[in-house]
Design a protein around this motif. Structure first.
Motif, PDB file in Angstrom:
ATOM      1  N   CYS A 144       0.837  -1.210   0.000  1.00  0.00           N
ATOM      2  CA  CYS A 144       0.000   0.000   0.000  1.00  0.00           C
ATOM      3  C   CYS A 144       0.864   1.249   0.000  1.00  0.00           C
ATOM      4  N   PHE A 145       1.957   1.211   0.747  1.00  0.00           N
ATOM      5  CA  PHE A 145       2.891   2.334   0.778  1.00  0.00           C
ATOM      6  C   PHE A 145       3.533   2.526  -0.601  1.00  0.00           C
ATOM      7  N   PHE A 146       3.853   1.408  -1.276  1.00  0.00           N
ATOM      8  CA  PHE A 146       4.390   1.483  -2.634  1.00  0.00           C
ATOM      9  C   PHE A 146       3.404   2.159  -3.579  1.00  0.00           C
ATOM     10  N   VAL A 147       2.141   1.762  -3.507  1.00  0.00           N
ATOM     11  CA  VAL A 147       1.121   2.319  -4.399  1.00  0.00           C
ATOM     12  C   VAL A 147       0.976   3.818  -4.180  1.00  0.00           C
ATOM     13  N   VAL A 148       0.982   4.267  -2.940  1.00  0.00           N
ATOM     14  CA  VAL A 148       0.859   5.697  -2.643  1.00  0.00           C
ATOM     15  C   VAL A 148       2.056   6.460  -3.189  1.00  0.00           C
ATOM     16  N   LEU A 149       3.269   5.956  -2.952  1.00  0.00           N
ATOM     17  CA  LEU A 149       4.467   6.648  -3.445  1.00  0.00           C
ATOM     18  C   LEU A 149       4.518   6.672  -4.969  1.00  0.00           C
ATOM     19  N   TRP A 150       4.148   5.568  -5.592  1.00  0.00           N
ATOM     20  CA  TRP A 150       4.173   5.510  -7.058  1.00  0.00           C
ATOM     21  C   TRP A 150       3.119   6.453  -7.658  1.00  0.00           C
ATOM     22  N   PHE A 151       1.940   6.495  -7.047  1.00  0.00           N
ATOM     23  CA  PHE A 151       0.899   7.408  -7.506  1.00  0.00           C
ATOM     24  C   PHE A 151       1.365   8.861  -7.399  1.00  0.00           C
ATOM     25  N   LEU A 152       1.980   9.229  -6.278  1.00  0.00           N
ATOM     26  CA  LEU A 152       2.481  10.594  -6.117  1.00  0.00           C
ATOM     27  C   LEU A 152       3.577  10.904  -7.133  1.00  0.00           C
ATOM     28  N   SER A 153       4.420   9.929  -7.415  1.00  0.00           N
ATOM     29  CA  SER A 153       5.461  10.117  -8.425  1.00  0.00           C
ATOM     30  C   SER A 153       4.852  10.401  -9.797  1.00  0.00           C
ATOM     31  N   LEU A 154       3.849   9.629 -10.168  1.00  0.00           N
ATOM     32  CA  LEU A 154       3.180   9.851 -11.451  1.00  0.00           C
ATOM     33  C   LEU A 154       2.442  11.192 -11.494  1.00  0.00           C
ATOM     34  N   LEU A 155       1.786  11.537 -10.407  1.00  0.00           N
ATOM     35  CA  LEU A 155       1.053  12.796 -10.348  1.00  0.00           C
ATOM     36  C   LEU A 155       1.998  13.984 -10.495  1.00  0.00           C
ATOM     37  N   PHE A 156       3.133  13.951  -9.786  1.00  0.00           N
ATOM     38  CA  PHE A 156       4.104  15.042  -9.909  1.00  0.00           C
ATOM     39  C   PHE A 156       4.746  15.054 -11.286  1.00  0.00           C
ATOM     40  N   ASP A 157       4.898  13.886 -11.901  1.00  0.00           N
ATOM     41  CA  ASP A 157       5.443  13.830 -13.255  1.00  0.00           C
ATOM     42  C   ASP A 157       4.515  14.541 -14.242  1.00  0.00           C
ATOM     43  N   PHE A 158       3.230  14.408 -14.053  1.00  0.00           N
ATOM     44  CA  PHE A 158       2.280  15.126 -14.900  1.00  0.00           C
ATOM     45  C   PHE A 158       2.260  16.612 -14.566  1.00  0.00           C
ATOM     46  N   CYS A 159       2.397  16.927 -13.284  1.00  0.00           N
ATOM     47  CA  CYS A 159       2.356  18.334 -12.855  1.00  0.00           C
ATOM     48  C   CYS A 159       3.490  19.148 -13.445  1.00  0.00           C
ATOM     49  N   ASP A 160       4.686  18.561 -13.567  1.00  0.00           N
ATOM     50  CA  ASP A 160       5.809  19.359 -14.045  1.00  0.00           C
ATOM     51  C   ASP A 160       5.601  19.839 -15.479  1.00  0.00           C
ATOM     52  N   GLY A 161       5.020  19.013 -16.313  1.00  0.00           N
ATOM     53  CA  GLY A 161       4.736  19.445 -17.677  1.00  0.00           C
ATOM     54  C   GLY A 161       3.658  20.511 -17.744  1.00  0.00           C
ATOM     55  N   ILE A 162       2.640  20.358 -16.930  1.00  0.00           N
ATOM     56  CA  ILE A 162       1.558  21.344 -16.920  1.00  0.00           C
ATOM     57  C   ILE A 162       2.063  22.675 -16.385  1.00  0.00           C
ATOM     58  N   VAL A 163       2.878  22.643 -15.326  1.00  0.00           N
ATOM     59  CA  VAL A 163       3.453  23.879 -14.788  1.00  0.00           C
ATOM     60  C   VAL A 163       4.349  24.538 -15.832  1.00  0.00           C
ATOM     61  N   ALA A 164       5.124  23.750 -16.558  1.00  0.00           N
ATOM     62  CA  ALA A 164       5.986  24.313 -17.605  1.00  0.00           C
ATOM     63  C   ALA A 164       5.154  24.979 -18.698  1.00  0.00           C
ATOM     64  N   ARG A 165       4.031  24.367 -19.074  1.00  0.00           N
ATOM     65  CA  ARG A 165       3.192  24.980 -20.110  1.00  0.00           C
ATOM     66  C   ARG A 165       2.473  26.219 -19.589  1.00  0.00           C
ATOM     67  N   ILE A 166       2.035  26.224 -18.327  1.00  0.00           N
ATOM     68  CA  ILE A 166       1.356  27.394 -17.767  1.00  0.00           C
ATOM     69  C   ILE A 166       2.310  28.573 -17.676  1.00  0.00           C
ATOM     70  N   THR A 167       3.548  28.319 -17.244  1.00  0.00           N
ATOM     71  CA  THR A 167       4.513  29.395 -17.036  1.00  0.00           C
ATOM     72  C   THR A 167       5.384  29.661 -18.264  1.00  0.00           C
ATOM     73  N   SER A 168       5.076  29.034 -19.385  1.00  0.00           N
ATOM     74  CA  SER A 168       5.816  29.205 -20.649  1.00  0.00           C
ATOM     75  C   SER A 168       7.301  28.892 -20.488  1.00  0.00           C
ATOM     76  N   GLN A 169       7.599  27.804 -19.803  1.00  0.00           N
ATOM     77  CA  GLN A 169       8.981  27.375 -19.623  1.00  0.00           C
ATOM     78  C   GLN A 169       9.297  26.115 -20.420  1.00  0.00           C
ATOM     79  N   VAL A 170       8.506  25.824 -21.434  1.00  0.00           N
ATOM     80  CA  VAL A 170       8.734  24.645 -22.260  1.00  0.00           C
ATOM     81  C   VAL A 170       9.886  24.949 -23.206  1.00  0.00           C
TER      82      VAL A 170
END
Length: 101
Positions: A69-95
């Motif tokens: 269960c701890f693995f699933v939570v950490l892996w989910f957070l890793s994937l969520l942050f991986d998606f967030c970095d691209g969205i933040v880059a597109r919002i702030t025009s840092q692509v």
């Protein structure tokens, strides 16, 4: 536009997300977190570093026969942050033009 529509905006999703349901849903749910990161002035590189740390934590849990269960939570957070970095880059025009596609 209603509040739910603004909260789960898909304006900043990449082009590939519309053909894969899982990627589309992760992108939609990562958007509110990405907006929070933008407001906190956290850069895409810092978010990527957090994503890597969560992935390494998930790998360590698997390697040392930890709680799945701890693995699933950490892996989910890793994937969520991986998606967030691209969205933040597109919002702030840092692509960058040399970014991995």
């Amino acid at each position: 536009m209603n509040i739910i529509g603004r909260f789960f905006l898909d304006k900043y999703l990449n082009d590939h997300s519309k053909s894969n349901v899982v990627i589309y849903l992760f992108g939609r749910f990562a958007y509110p977190m990405a907006v929070l990161f933008v407001k906190l002035r956290i850069t895409p590189n810092q978010i990527t570093t957090l994503s890597i740390l969560f992935a390494l934590g998930a790998a360590a849990v698997l390697a040392f026969d930890g709680n799945w269960c701890f693995f699933v939570v950490l892996w989910f957070l890793s994937l969520l942050f991986d998606f967030c970095d691209g969205i933040v880059a597109r919002i702030t025009s840092q692509v960058r033009q040399s970014s991995f596609r």
